[in-house]
Write an enzyme that holds these catalytic residues in place. Structure first.
Site, PDB file in Angstrom:
ATOM      1  N   SER A 255       0.842  -1.188   0.000  1.00 39.40           N
ATOM      2  CA  SER A 255       0.000   0.000   0.000  1.00 39.40           C
ATOM      3  C   SER A 255       0.876   1.236   0.000  1.00 39.40           C
ATOM      4  O   SER A 255       1.995   1.207   0.524  1.00 39.40           O
ATOM      5  CB  SER A 255      -0.865   0.027   1.251  1.00 39.40           C
ATOM      6  N   LYS A 256       0.347   2.286  -0.577  1.00 36.60           N
ATOM      7  CA  LYS A 256       1.198   3.470  -0.686  1.00 36.60           C
ATOM      8  C   LYS A 256       1.407   4.165   0.650  1.00 36.60           C
ATOM      9  O   LYS A 256       2.233   5.048   0.755  1.00 36.60           O
ATOM     10  CB  LYS A 256       0.702   4.413  -1.763  1.00 36.60           C
ATOM     11  N   ARG A 257       0.671   3.748   1.665  1.00 33.70           N
ATOM     12  CA  ARG A 257       0.944   4.289   2.999  1.00 33.70           C
ATOM     13  C   ARG A 257       2.329   3.823   3.453  1.00 33.70           C
ATOM     14  O   ARG A 257       2.984   4.456   4.246  1.00 33.70           O
ATOM     15  CB  ARG A 257      -0.089   3.804   4.023  1.00 33.70           C
ATOM     16  N   LYS A 258       2.746   2.647   2.976  1.00 37.22           N
ATOM     17  CA  LYS A 258       4.003   2.087   3.486  1.00 37.22           C
ATOM     18  C   LYS A 258       5.095   2.005   2.425  1.00 37.22           C
ATOM     19  O   LYS A 258       6.251   1.796   2.752  1.00 37.22           O
ATOM     20  CB  LYS A 258       3.740   0.691   4.048  1.00 37.22           C
ATOM     21  N   ASN A 259       4.745   2.109   1.183  1.00 35.81           N
ATOM     22  CA  ASN A 259       5.700   1.897   0.094  1.00 35.81           C
ATOM     23  C   ASN A 259       5.213   2.678  -1.116  1.00 35.81           C
ATOM     24  O   ASN A 259       4.027   2.647  -1.393  1.00 35.81           O
ATOM     25  CB  ASN A 259       5.633   0.413  -0.316  1.00 35.81           C
TER      26      ASN A 259
END
Ligand code: GLU
Length: 485
Positions: A255-259
């Protein structure tokens, strides 16, 4: 067309920046098709009217083209089975929904959104699956028809057996079973006449003569509905493989929250397409000799679909960077020059920067210093410099977090829209534009004084900006803690 011909497709929905997961799925489909002399199709699944946007469609095509994966049929290149954009095929889906209704496999549902919420609540109270209870399937056909003719809004839902077990065949998995009791009476056609994913996807795979579907594991649970649809239509279903999903380091779904998840982010970072595809290939495939560094050509040459593997592939940026380095190291200097020039060291890119710095240069060489942050993977600065005078660290973190969200909502990442986003978040947080730009300027450029920020951000692009802001947020203490405003 020869009956034996292998035909596969990717079917991205243009609802956001082109995701690395799309390149990952495209790669496997492409390798499979090419290793069999088959066809690889690009179909745009844009039936979600609210979330789809042509800007995203163009970005997806641009990103895929950059990877070097090319398609034999698609909205831009045409083909025998077009149109390849689902929004241009709505009449086809309507006719198919009607066919299912005529055969008693689908029915009109007049339940309002409010009724559906009540039904869901009731069912969950009784520990039933939270889907629809099928009440409109029991309406008399004459009544249902009358109501529709009188203009009452309705959807079309598919019938699902009340009990029994659905067996899903996926060569990558042992027998997967679903109990029909947990399968919802899926809406096939929405009240606006647009199909849902399930109807459009099945109809198109059939009409486009798709023989094999290789898609992400997140679609496995849709398979019982798809199986039923194939059965209802009396069609031969394609063979379906569900690849493992890409994961963050903590094994959650990427997910773009983490990567960073956008293909274009990696391009802007200076990752070369060969390395990205090589890395994505390793996520669910092993080469016969176990080699880690290879080209797509080599992957095609050795491709054996039975070597696709499960497991929780972790998207490890360090590994990607290592693979990138391996590819770069094997290139001639001439080729490297070409790559670096194509990336950012070219007149077209410099021309974009020049209006931002043209009045600030005393000597030509100043250009480099003024714009150095445009070429770095990361910018470096002290934590304190992110926090404007009289502001607190937590407040700064929360404000930047809100600002990132606001930027994410911009479909067009252009100077004027970026400026409005600054104003909106400034107003919301009670921050002056000056304070907000000061903080964001450090996060983006690492400098207190830099070329005009909105222009800089537009050129850097949403993905790099987002990533730099996320780094700043991390420095400021990470996620928003509960209890802050
Ligand atoms: N439109 C779906 C997606 O965005 C396609 C899934 C499939 O391949 O069936 O991923």
């Amino acid at each position: 067309m020869n009956n034996e011909e292998i035909r596969v497709r990717i079917a991205p929905s243009p609802t956001g920046s082109p995701h690395v997961g799309t390149a990952y799925i495209a790669l496997f489909n492409y390798c499979f098709a090419k290793s069999h002399g088959g066809k690889f199709v690009l179909r745009i699944e844009d039936t979600d009217q609210e979330r789809s946007d042509p800007v995203y469609e163009a970005m997806i095509m641009e990103a895929l083209k950059w990877t070097g994966i090319s398609w034999d049929e698609g909205p831009d290149v045409g083909g025998e089975f077009g149109p390849y954009r689902q929004s241009e095929r709505t009449a086809i889906y309507r006719a198919h929904a009607q066919e299912l209704m005529d055969a008693g496999h689908a029915y009109r549902c007049f339940c309002t959104p409010e009724t559906l919420i009540t039904i869901r609540g009731e069912r969950s109270k009784h520990n039933l699956s939270t889907g629809y209870d099928g009440r409109c399937s029991r309406l008399e056909e004459t009544i249902s028809k009358q109501r529709a003719e009188a203009g009452e809004l309705h959807t079309i839902r598919m019938n699902v057996p009340a009990d029994g077990t659905c067996h899903v065949d996926d060569p990558m998995r042992d027998d997967v079973q679903f109990d029909y009791r947990v399968i919802d009476h899926q809406v096939l056609l929405k009240s606006n006449g647009f199909p849902t994913y399930h109807l459009a996807n099945v109809v198109d795979d059939h009409l486009m003569k798709i023989t094999h579907v290789i898609r992400g594991e997140d679609w496995l649970s849709s398979q019982p509905k798809h199986n039923l649809l194939y059965q209802y239509f009396g069609w031969q279903p394609p063979i379906v493989y569900h690849l493992p999903l890409l994961r963050n380091a903590d094994k959650s779904k990427l997910s773009k929250r983490k990567n960073p998840t956008s293909i274009l982010y990696y391009r802007e970072l200076g990752i070369i397409p060969e390395a990205l595809l090589n890395f994505l290939g390793l996520m669910a495939y092993s080469m016969p000799e176990g080699q880690e560094v290879f080209t797509v050509g080599e992957m095609v040459q050795h491709f054996d679909i039975s070597r696709m593997s499960l497991g929780g592939p972790v998207f490890d940026l360090q590994k990607l960077t290592w693979i990138n380095q391996q590819h770069l190291a094997s290139m001639s200097d001439d080729e490297l020059v070409r790559r670096v020039v194509n990336w950012r060291m070219n007149p077209a890119f410099f021309a974009k920067l020049m209006p931002l710095v043209n009045k600030r240069m005393h000597r030509l060489g100043d250009f480099i210093q003024l714009c150095d942050f445009m070429f770095f993977s990361n910018v470096d600065y002290e934590l304190e410099s992110l926090i404007p005078k009289k502001k607190e660290q937590n407040d700064t973190r929360d404000t930047l977090q809100l600002f990132v969200r606001e930027l994410e909502s911009l479909i067009r990442f252009e100077e004027s829209h970026i400026e409005s986003a600054f104003k909106r978040i400034g107003d919301m947080q009670g921050w002056s534009l000056r304070d907000l730009t000061a903080s964001v300027r450090i996060a983006i450029t690492g400098k207190k004084v830099a070329p005009p920020l909105f222009g800089v951000m537009e050129i850097l692009g949403s993905d790099l900006c987002r990533n730099r802001l996320m780094e700043a947020i991390k420095k400021l203490g990470g996620k928003k803690s509960t209890g802050t405003k």
